[in-house]
Write an enzyme that holds these catalytic residues in place. Structure first.
Site, PDB file in Angstrom:
ATOM      1  N   HIS A 175       0.829  -1.207   0.000  1.00  0.00           N
ATOM      2  CA  HIS A 175       0.000   0.000   0.000  1.00  0.00           C
ATOM      3  C   HIS A 175       0.861   1.254   0.000  1.00  0.00           C
ATOM      4  O   HIS A 175       0.654   2.168  -0.806  1.00  0.00           O
ATOM      5  CB  HIS A 175      -0.910  -0.027   1.240  1.00  0.00           C
ATOM      6  CG  HIS A 175      -1.628   1.263   1.517  1.00  0.00           C
ATOM      7  ND1 HIS A 175      -2.975   1.441   1.273  1.00  0.00           N
ATOM      8  CD2 HIS A 175      -1.190   2.445   2.037  1.00  0.00           C
ATOM      9  CE1 HIS A 175      -3.324   2.671   1.609  1.00  0.00           C
ATOM     10  NE2 HIS A 175      -2.259   3.301   2.082  1.00  0.00           N
ATOM     11  N   GLU A 176       1.827   1.301   0.911  1.00  0.00           N
ATOM     12  CA  GLU A 176       2.623   2.517   1.044  1.00  0.00           C
ATOM     13  C   GLU A 176       3.506   2.764  -0.178  1.00  0.00           C
ATOM     14  O   GLU A 176       3.641   3.898  -0.645  1.00  0.00           O
ATOM     15  CB  GLU A 176       3.460   2.457   2.324  1.00  0.00           C
ATOM     16  CG  GLU A 176       2.625   2.553   3.596  1.00  0.00           C
ATOM     17  CD  GLU A 176       1.821   3.844   3.677  1.00  0.00           C
ATOM     18  OE1 GLU A 176       2.313   4.884   3.212  1.00  0.00           O
ATOM     19  OE2 GLU A 176       0.695   3.804   4.189  1.00  0.00           O
ATOM     20  N   HIS A 179       1.610   4.208  -3.044  1.00  0.00           N
ATOM     21  CA  HIS A 179       1.427   5.658  -3.013  1.00  0.00           C
ATOM     22  C   HIS A 179       2.481   6.352  -3.878  1.00  0.00           C
ATOM     23  O   HIS A 179       2.204   7.380  -4.511  1.00  0.00           O
ATOM     24  CB  HIS A 179       1.527   6.177  -1.579  1.00  0.00           C
ATOM     25  CG  HIS A 179       0.227   6.157  -0.830  1.00  0.00           C
ATOM     26  ND1 HIS A 179      -0.924   6.746  -1.309  1.00  0.00           N
ATOM     27  CD2 HIS A 179      -0.102   5.633   0.381  1.00  0.00           C
ATOM     28  CE1 HIS A 179      -1.900   6.584  -0.438  1.00  0.00           C
ATOM     29  NE2 HIS A 179      -1.431   5.918   0.599  1.00  0.00           N
ATOM     30  N   TYR A 190      -4.277  14.969  -2.217  1.00  0.00           N
ATOM     31  CA  TYR A 190      -4.594  14.199  -1.017  1.00  0.00           C
ATOM     32  C   TYR A 190      -5.660  14.919  -0.203  1.00  0.00           C
ATOM     33  O   TYR A 190      -5.444  15.361   0.917  1.00  0.00           O
ATOM     34  CB  TYR A 190      -3.331  13.964  -0.194  1.00  0.00           C
ATOM     35  CG  TYR A 190      -3.435  12.764   0.717  1.00  0.00           C
ATOM     36  CD1 TYR A 190      -3.607  11.485   0.190  1.00  0.00           C
ATOM     37  CD2 TYR A 190      -3.358  12.910   2.090  1.00  0.00           C
ATOM     38  CE1 TYR A 190      -3.708  10.385   1.014  1.00  0.00           C
ATOM     39  CE2 TYR A 190      -3.452  11.817   2.930  1.00  0.00           C
ATOM     40  CZ  TYR A 190      -3.631  10.553   2.384  1.00  0.00           C
ATOM     41  OH  TYR A 190      -3.732   9.457   3.219  1.00  0.00           O
ATOM     42  N   GLU A 199      -6.096   6.879  -1.696  1.00  0.00           N
ATOM     43  CA  GLU A 199      -6.034   5.828  -0.683  1.00  0.00           C
ATOM     44  C   GLU A 199      -6.588   4.509  -1.212  1.00  0.00           C
ATOM     45  O   GLU A 199      -6.056   3.436  -0.928  1.00  0.00           O
ATOM     46  CB  GLU A 199      -6.804   6.256   0.567  1.00  0.00           C
ATOM     47  CG  GLU A 199      -6.025   7.159   1.490  1.00  0.00           C
ATOM     48  CD  GLU A 199      -4.803   6.479   2.079  1.00  0.00           C
ATOM     49  OE1 GLU A 199      -4.860   5.271   2.362  1.00  0.00           O
ATOM     50  OE2 GLU A 199      -3.773   7.146   2.234  1.00  0.00           O
ATOM     51  N   ASP A 272      -9.473  14.041   8.644  1.00  0.00           N
ATOM     52  CA  ASP A 272      -8.868  13.022   7.780  1.00  0.00           C
ATOM     53  C   ASP A 272      -8.743  13.528   6.343  1.00  0.00           C
ATOM     54  O   ASP A 272      -9.041  12.816   5.394  1.00  0.00           O
ATOM     55  CB  ASP A 272      -9.694  11.732   7.844  1.00  0.00           C
ATOM     56  CG  ASP A 272      -9.080  10.566   7.084  1.00  0.00           C
ATOM     57  OD1 ASP A 272      -7.832  10.505   6.996  1.00  0.00           O
ATOM     58  OD2 ASP A 272      -9.839   9.719   6.575  1.00  0.00           O
ATOM     59  N   HIS A 277      -9.331   8.350   4.251  1.00  0.00           N
ATOM     60  CA  HIS A 277      -9.282   6.950   4.675  1.00  0.00           C
ATOM     61  C   HIS A 277     -10.682   6.372   4.905  1.00  0.00           C
ATOM     62  O   HIS A 277     -10.829   5.158   5.052  1.00  0.00           O
ATOM     63  CB  HIS A 277      -8.487   6.801   5.974  1.00  0.00           C
ATOM     64  CG  HIS A 277      -7.024   7.055   5.845  1.00  0.00           C
ATOM     65  ND1 HIS A 277      -6.462   8.290   6.082  1.00  0.00           N
ATOM     66  CD2 HIS A 277      -6.004   6.222   5.500  1.00  0.00           C
ATOM     67  CE1 HIS A 277      -5.150   8.217   5.893  1.00  0.00           C
ATOM     68  NE2 HIS A 277      -4.851   6.990   5.531  1.00  0.00           N
TER      69      HIS A 277
END
Length: 362
Positions: A175-176, A179, A190, A199, A272, A277
Site C-alpha cells: 500500500h505505502e 502511493h 490528497y 487511498e 482526515d 481513509h
C-alpha cells in the site's frame, strides 16, 4: 529530520487519524501517550516543506529488459529515534538480519512489491526508472504507523498493546509503496474525493501485492488491509475490508470502522483530509466487486484496468470517483471489447456502490 519534497504529496500514513483519536480518548495512559506521540510526529511531518528533490533515476538508467528488472533495496535501523534514514543493517543481496523480523520483513516486502509491479505491469520500480527502494524500521518510540514520504518507507514498531510491528502485513508495505506509484503517475491531490481515490488505489495495489505473492485467486483472497496488525487486545481483523467496508473493527478503544461502501453513505467531513481513509471504502468495494465477478487472479484483468486508468492522462490531480469510474469503463471496453464481460463487470461494480455509468459518460 524527516525530509520531504514540497512538489509531492504530504507523507501518506497507513493508520487513519480517527484510529489514533479513538486511542487518545479511550486508551490506557500508556496507549494514549503512544497515540499522542504518533499524532504529533505525523502532524509535524505533514507540515514540513523542505526543498529537497527526490532522487530521480530517469536520467541515470537506460531502459532495462523486463527479464533483468531487479530491485535495489536498503534497510535502515532508526534505533527508535526519529532521524532518517538511520543505520544500514541490510543492503541488496545481503543476508538476513539476525533477530530482527522487522528488517527482514521490510526487505522481503519491498522485493515482493517491486516484483509485482515488474512482473505484472512491466514497471521498473516506483518511478518506472529503477528508483532504489529504501526503508527505515524501528522508527520512533512505540510509533504506531508506517508511511511513505516520497523518498522512502518508514515503519514503527507499534505499541505492543494494540498494534504489532508495522512490517507484519505485506499489504501495508505494498500500500505505502503504491502511493509512490500513484504520485508518479496520477498525482492525485490528497484531499476529499481525489484523496480517497488515492487511498483506494493504494489499497487496491497493496492487496494485489499480497495476493500475487501468495498466488491467491480473487475469490479466495481475504481482501483485508492490515491483517495481523492488531494484537489480540483489539476486537478487529484489520484496518480495512475491501470486501465489506465498515466491518474491519469494532473496539471500545479504537472505535468502529467508519468506512461506507455505497455513495448513499458518503461521509462529508473536514477531518482526515476530507475523509480520505473513510470514503476510500467506496471505490475499494467497487474494485472488489469487479475482481471477484471476473474471477481468476485480480491482477490479470481488474488490476490491469485499474493500473491503465491510473496511468491515463484523463486522470488528473483533481479526479473524483465518477471520472475515474468512467475511465475504467472506457479502458475495459478498449482492451476487451465494447460490451465485453470485462466491461460489463466494471459497469456493475461501480453501479453496486452507487456510481451508475452510461455509455454517454465515456
Amino acid at each position: 529530520m524527516c525530509r520531504h519534497n514540497p512538489a509531492h504529496n504530504p507523507i501518506l500514513c497507513i493508520l487513519p487519524p480517527y484510529v489514533l483519536d479513538g486511542i487518545a480518548n479511550n486508551g490506557t495512559q500508556k496507549q494514549r501517550a503512544a497515540a499522542l506521540r504518533t499524532k504529533s510526529a505525523d502532524n509535524t511531518f505533514r507540515a514540513m516543506r523542505i526543498a529537497q528533490q527526490v532522487p530521480s533515476s530517469a536520467t541515470q538508467h537506460a531502459p532495462v529488459p523486463l527479464a533483468e528488472l531487479k530491485p535495489v533495496r536498503t534497510i535502515y535501523h532508526a534505533r527508535n529515534q526519529q532521524n532518517l534514514p538511520g543505520d544500514v543493517v541490510r543492503a541488496e543481496g545481503g543476508p538476513e538480519v539476525a533477530g530482527d523480523d522487522a528488517a527482514n520483513e521490510a526487505y522481503d516486502g519491498l522485493g515482493a512489491t517491486f516484483n509485482f509491479f515488474a512482473d505484472v505491469f512491466g514497471r521498473n520500480s516506483i518511478d518506472d526508472a529503477g528508483m532504489r527502494l529504501d526503508a527505515t524500521v524501528h522508527f520512533g518510540d512505540d510509533y504506531n504507523n508506517a508511511f511513505w514520504n516520497s523518498m522512502q518507507m518508514v515503519f514503527g514498531d507499534g505499541d505492543g498493546e494494540l498494534f504489532n510491528r508495522f512490517t507484519i502485513s505485506l499489504d501495508i508495505i505494498g500500500h505505502e509503496l503504491a502511493h509512490g506509484v500513484i504520485e508518479d503517475e496520477a498525482g492525485l491531490q490528497y484531499l476529499n474525493q481525489p484523496g480517497a481515490l488515492n487511498e483506494s488505489l493504494a489499497d487496491v495495489f497493496g492487496s494485489m501485492v499480497r495476493q500475487y505473492a501468495g498466488r491467491e485467486s480473487a475469490r479466495d483472497a481475504s481482501w483485508l488491509i492490515g491483517d495481523g496488525l492488531f494484537t489480540g487486545n483489539v476486537n478487529g481483523v484489520a484496518l480495512r475490508s475491501m470486501k465489506d467496508p465498515g466491518s474491519a473493527f469494532d473496539d471500545p478503544v479504537i472505535g468502529k470502522d467508519p468506512q461506507p461502501k455505497h455513495m448513499d453513505d458518503y461521509v462529508n467531513t473536514f477531518s482526515d483530509n476530507g475523509g480520505v481513509h473513510i470514503n476510500s471504502g467506496i471505490p475499494n468495494h467497487a474494485f472488489y466487486r469487479v475482481a471477484t465477478a471476473l474471477g481468476g487472479h485480480a491482477w490479470e484483468k481488474a488490476g490491469r484496468i485499474w493500473y491503465d486508468a491510473m496511468c491515463d492522462p484523463r486522470v488528473r490531480p483533481n479526479t473524483g470517483f465518477v471520472r475515474f469510474a468512467r475511465v475504467t469503463a472506457d479502458i475495459a471496453g478498449r482492451r476487451y471489447g465494447a460490451g465485453s464481460t470485462e466491461q460489463r463487470a466494471v459497469y456493475a461494480g461501480w453501479d453496486a456502490v452507487g456510481i451508475g455509468l452510461l455509455a454517454s459518460d465515456l
